[in-house]
Write a protein that holds these residues in place. Structure first.
Motif, short mmCIF file in Angstrom:
data_model
loop_
_atom_site.label_atom_id
_atom_site.label_comp_id
_atom_site.label_asym_id
_atom_site.label_seq_id
_atom_site.Cartn_x
_atom_site.Cartn_y
_atom_site.Cartn_z
N LYS A 73 0.82 -1.20 0.00
CA LYS A 73 0.00 0.00 0.00
C LYS A 73 0.85 1.25 0.00
N GLN A 74 0.21 2.32 -0.40
CA GLN A 74 0.79 3.65 -0.28
C GLN A 74 -0.14 4.40 0.68
N ASP A 75 0.41 5.00 1.73
CA ASP A 75 -0.41 5.64 2.75
C ASP A 75 -1.29 6.74 2.18
N TRP A 78 -5.03 6.13 1.23
CA TRP A 78 -6.08 6.05 2.23
C TRP A 78 -6.61 7.42 2.64
#
Length: 152
Positions: A73-75, A78
Motif C-alpha cells: 500500500k501507499q499511505d 487512504w
C-alpha cells in the motif's frame, strides 16, 4: 507479457490479487467497483475500467509482492477514508456491559419492543387442525393403520 484480471475494490481501498492486497486511491474509486489488474512478474498495475476526464485509466502501480498475505500500500491512497474517530471502537480495557434481561425486571427488551412495533404482530392467524389439510389433499394421516399384504 501481462496477466489481466478484473477484481473488486474493498471498503478499505485494497484489491486482492494473487493472495496479496494492493491499494488504490480512495478518492478515485468506490467500494465493490471493478478494477482491472495488469500484472507482470515484477509489477502490478491497477486500472479503472472507465477512463477519467483526461482519458487516463491507471489508478496505481506497485511492485509485485513475493509470497502470499502481503499488503502492498501507499499511505496517501487512504486519504479520504474514515479514521475510526467517530466509529465505535473498543480498546479492550473495559468489558462491554452485560445485556439486561427484560423478563426478570418487567421491562420490555429490545427484541420484544421491535416485535411489538412490527405490523406483522397485528395479523390474526387462522388455526385449524391438520386433518383439514389431509382432507383437502386426499391423504391420510401417518397414524392410520393401513392393511398390509401379510394380514388376511
Amino acid at each position: 507479457m501481462a496477466e489481466r484480471h478484473l477484481r473488486p475494490v474493498g471498503k478499505d481501498c485494497l484489491v486482492a490479487f494473487g493472495g496479496n492486497l494492493y491499494s488504490v486511491p480512495a478518492r478515485k474509486v468506490r467500494p465493490r467497483q471493478l478494477v482491472e489488474v495488469r500484472a507482470t512478474k515484477s509489477q502490478v498495475a491497477l486500472h479503472s475500467t472507465v477512463p477519467d476526464v483526461s482519458g487516463e485509466t491507471l489508478l496505481s502501480s506497485h511492485p509485485r509482492a513475493v509470497g502470499r498475505g502481503v499488503v502492498v500500500k501507499q499511505d496517501e491512497h487512504w486519504d479520504g477514508l474514515p479514521t475510526g474517530k467517530n466509529r465505535r471502537t473498543t480498546t479492550g480495557d473495559e468489558p462491554p456491559p452485560p445485556r439486561s434481561e427484560s423478563s426478570a425486571s418487567g421491562r420490555i427488551g429490545p427484541l420484544q419492543a421491535l416485535l411489538n412495533r412490527a405490523a406483522a404482530t397485528q395479523i390474526e392467524v387462522g388455526r385449524r387442525p391438520l386433518s383439514v389439510y389431509d382432507e383437502l389433499t386426499g391423504t391420510r394421516p401417518f397414524t392410520t393403520n393401513f392393511p398390509t399384504k401379510e394380514s388376511p
